[in-house]
Design a protein around this motif. Structure first.
Motif, PDB file in Angstrom:
ATOM      1  N   ALA A  51       0.824  -1.203   0.000  1.00 57.47           N
ATOM      2  CA  ALA A  51       0.000   0.000   0.000  1.00 57.47           C
ATOM      3  C   ALA A  51       0.860   1.256   0.000  1.00 57.47           C
ATOM      4  CB  ALA A  51      -0.926  -0.008   1.213  1.00 57.47           C
ATOM      5  N   THR A  52       1.941   1.235   0.766  1.00 57.11           N
ATOM      6  CA  THR A  52       2.838   2.392   0.821  1.00 57.11           C
ATOM      7  C   THR A  52       3.449   2.667  -0.544  1.00 57.11           C
ATOM      8  OG1 THR A  52       3.364   1.973   3.149  1.00 57.11           O
ATOM      9  CG2 THR A  52       4.907   3.325   1.911  1.00 57.11           C
ATOM     10  N   ALA A  53       3.885   1.608  -1.223  1.00 58.58           N
ATOM     11  CA  ALA A  53       4.486   1.773  -2.552  1.00 58.58           C
ATOM     12  C   ALA A  53       3.476   2.336  -3.548  1.00 58.58           C
ATOM     13  CB  ALA A  53       5.033   0.431  -3.040  1.00 58.58           C
ATOM     14  N   LEU A  54       2.242   1.847  -3.497  1.00 59.36           N
ATOM     15  CA  LEU A  54       1.210   2.332  -4.415  1.00 59.36           C
ATOM     16  C   LEU A  54       0.870   3.796  -4.148  1.00 59.36           C
ATOM     17  CD1 LEU A  54      -1.170  -0.769  -4.520  1.00 59.36           C
ATOM     18  CD2 LEU A  54       0.162   0.166  -6.430  1.00 59.36           C
ATOM     19  N   LEU A  55       0.784   4.177  -2.890  1.00 57.45           N
ATOM     20  CA  LEU A  55       0.498   5.572  -2.549  1.00 57.45           C
ATOM     21  C   LEU A  55       1.597   6.478  -3.083  1.00 57.45           C
ATOM     22  CD1 LEU A  55      -0.778   5.162   1.121  1.00 57.45           C
ATOM     23  CD2 LEU A  55      -2.127   5.869  -0.859  1.00 57.45           C
ATOM     24  N   GLU A  57       3.541   5.863  -5.666  1.00 56.34           N
ATOM     25  CA  GLU A  57       3.432   5.894  -7.122  1.00 56.34           C
ATOM     26  C   GLU A  57       2.312   6.821  -7.591  1.00 56.34           C
ATOM     27  OE1 GLU A  57       2.934   1.907  -8.445  1.00 56.34           O
ATOM     28  OE2 GLU A  57       4.809   1.202  -7.526  1.00 56.34           O
ATOM     29  N   GLN A  58       1.257   6.938  -6.797  1.00 60.76           N
ATOM     30  CA  GLN A  58       0.125   7.770  -7.164  1.00 60.76           C
ATOM     31  C   GLN A  58       0.285   9.224  -6.721  1.00 60.76           C
ATOM     32  OE1 GLN A  58      -3.607   5.963  -5.986  1.00 60.76           O
ATOM     33  NE2 GLN A  58      -3.062   3.987  -6.863  1.00 60.76           N
ATOM     34  N   GLY A  59       1.421   9.536  -6.137  1.00 58.09           N
ATOM     35  CA  GLY A  59       1.714  10.922  -5.791  1.00 58.09           C
ATOM     36  C   GLY A  59       1.215  11.379  -4.444  1.00 58.09           C
ATOM     37  N   TYR A  60       0.912  10.443  -3.540  1.00 56.77           N
ATOM     38  CA  TYR A  60       0.459  10.809  -2.199  1.00 56.77           C
ATOM     39  C   TYR A  60       1.633  10.804  -1.227  1.00 56.77           C
ATOM     40  CZ  TYR A  60      -4.404  10.237  -3.679  1.00 56.77           C
ATOM     41  OH  TYR A  60      -5.612  10.368  -4.316  1.00 56.77           O
ATOM     42  N   GLU A  61       1.570  11.682  -0.234  1.00 55.72           N
ATOM     43  CA  GLU A  61       2.596  11.737   0.801  1.00 55.72           C
ATOM     44  C   GLU A  61       1.993  11.273   2.127  1.00 55.72           C
ATOM     45  OE1 GLU A  61       4.453  15.514   1.097  1.00 55.72           O
ATOM     46  OE2 GLU A  61       4.845  15.692  -1.054  1.00 55.72           O
ATOM     47  N   LEU A  62       2.705  10.387   2.816  1.00 58.15           N
ATOM     48  CA  LEU A  62       2.215   9.825   4.062  1.00 58.15           C
ATOM     49  C   LEU A  62       2.370  10.797   5.216  1.00 58.15           C
ATOM     50  CD1 LEU A  62       3.520   6.147   3.905  1.00 58.15           C
ATOM     51  CD2 LEU A  62       1.169   6.951   3.590  1.00 58.15           C
TER      52      LEU A  62
END
Length: 206
Positions: A51-55, A57-62
Motif C-alpha cells: 500500500a505504501t508503494a502504491l500511494l 506511485e500515485q503521488g500521495y505523501e504519508l
C-alpha cells in the motif's frame, strides 16, 4: 484458483452485476467489487508495504501515525487552488485477523474548492503578530493585523467513500495471477450478459 478468494469472487460478481446498467464502466465495477471481500494469507507488514508503494506511485505523501497498520496521506490537489481544484486523500487500514489472514480497507476523502475565501484584516487583532505590523505590513499600531491569503472555499463538506480502485490495485500487485483470472471471468460474464438479450429477441420472433 486460491480457495481464500472463492467466496469473494461469487459475491463480488453478484454485487457488481446489480450496478452494470448504472456504472459507466461495468467491467471495472465488477472487478473492484470483488475486493470488498478479499482476505489475504499475508502478514500485515507485507500488505502495508504494498500500500505504501502504491500511494507513493500515485503521488500521495504519508502522514505520521502511531498505528503501524494504518496509513493516511496529506491532501493531493488537482488544479489551481486560487481558481478551483479537487482535493483527495487516502486512508488505508490493514487489519490482521485471528485466523492469521489479513484484510485491507481503503477510503478516499475528497472535495472540490472554488477559489479562496479572503481572510479578515482583523484576524490577528490583539495578537503578537497583529501588534508587530498593520494590514499593509508597515508596522503601524492600528491593531488590524497582517492581511493573509484565505483558505480555499468549498461549496460542500469533504466526502468519504470506499476506494475500491486502490484495493483492486493492491490485489493486482500481491496476487497478479488471481487478478488476471478475475479479469477473464468478468469478461466472460459480461459477454454472456451482452448476448442474452439478442437470444431472447430471436426466441420471441414468430
Amino acid at each position: 484458483m486460491s480457495g481464500r478468494f472463492a467466496y469473494m469472487l461469487v459475491v463480488g460478481l453478484l454485487l457488481g452485476a446489480t450496478g452494470c446498467a448504472l456504472t459507466p464502466d461495468p467491467r471495472q465495477n465488477l472487478l473492484e467489487g470483488t475486493t470488498s471481500h478479499a482476505l489475504y494469507r499475508l502478514p500485515p507488514e507485507s500488505l502495508r508495504a504494498t500500500a505504501t508503494a502504491l500511494l507513493d506511485e500515485q503521488g500521495y505523501e504519508l502522514l505520521p501515525t502511531s498505528d503501524p497498520n494504518y496509513l493516511h496521506t496529506t491532501w493531493k490537489i488537482h488544479g489551481n487552488v486560487d481558481v478551483g481544484a479537487s482535493w483527495s486523500r487516502l486512508l488505508v487500514q490493514v487489519t490482521p485477523l485471528a485466523d492469521g489472514r489479513s484484510m485491507v480497507r481503503a477510503y478516499r476523502m475528497s472535495y472540490t474548492t472554488n477559489g479562496r475565501a479572503a481572510s479578515h484584516p482583523g484576524s490577528f487583532a490583539g495578537s503578537k503578530e497583529g501588534k508587530s505590523g498593520g494590514s499593509d505590513g508597515s508596522g503601524s499600531s492600528s491593531g488590524t493585523g497582517r492581511y493573509v491569503l484565505g483558505e480555499p472555499m468549498s461549496p460542500t463538506k469533504p466526502t468519504l467513500s470506499r476506494a475500491t480502485d486502490f484495493e483492486w490495485a493492491i490485489l493486482g500487485r500481491v496476487e497478479p495471477k488471481f487478478a488476471a483470472h478475475l479479469q477473464s471471468r468478468v469478461d466472460a460474464y459480461l459477454a454472456e450478459r451482452k448476448e442474452t438479450p439478442k437470444e431472447q429477441e430471436k426466441a420471441q420472433q414468430p
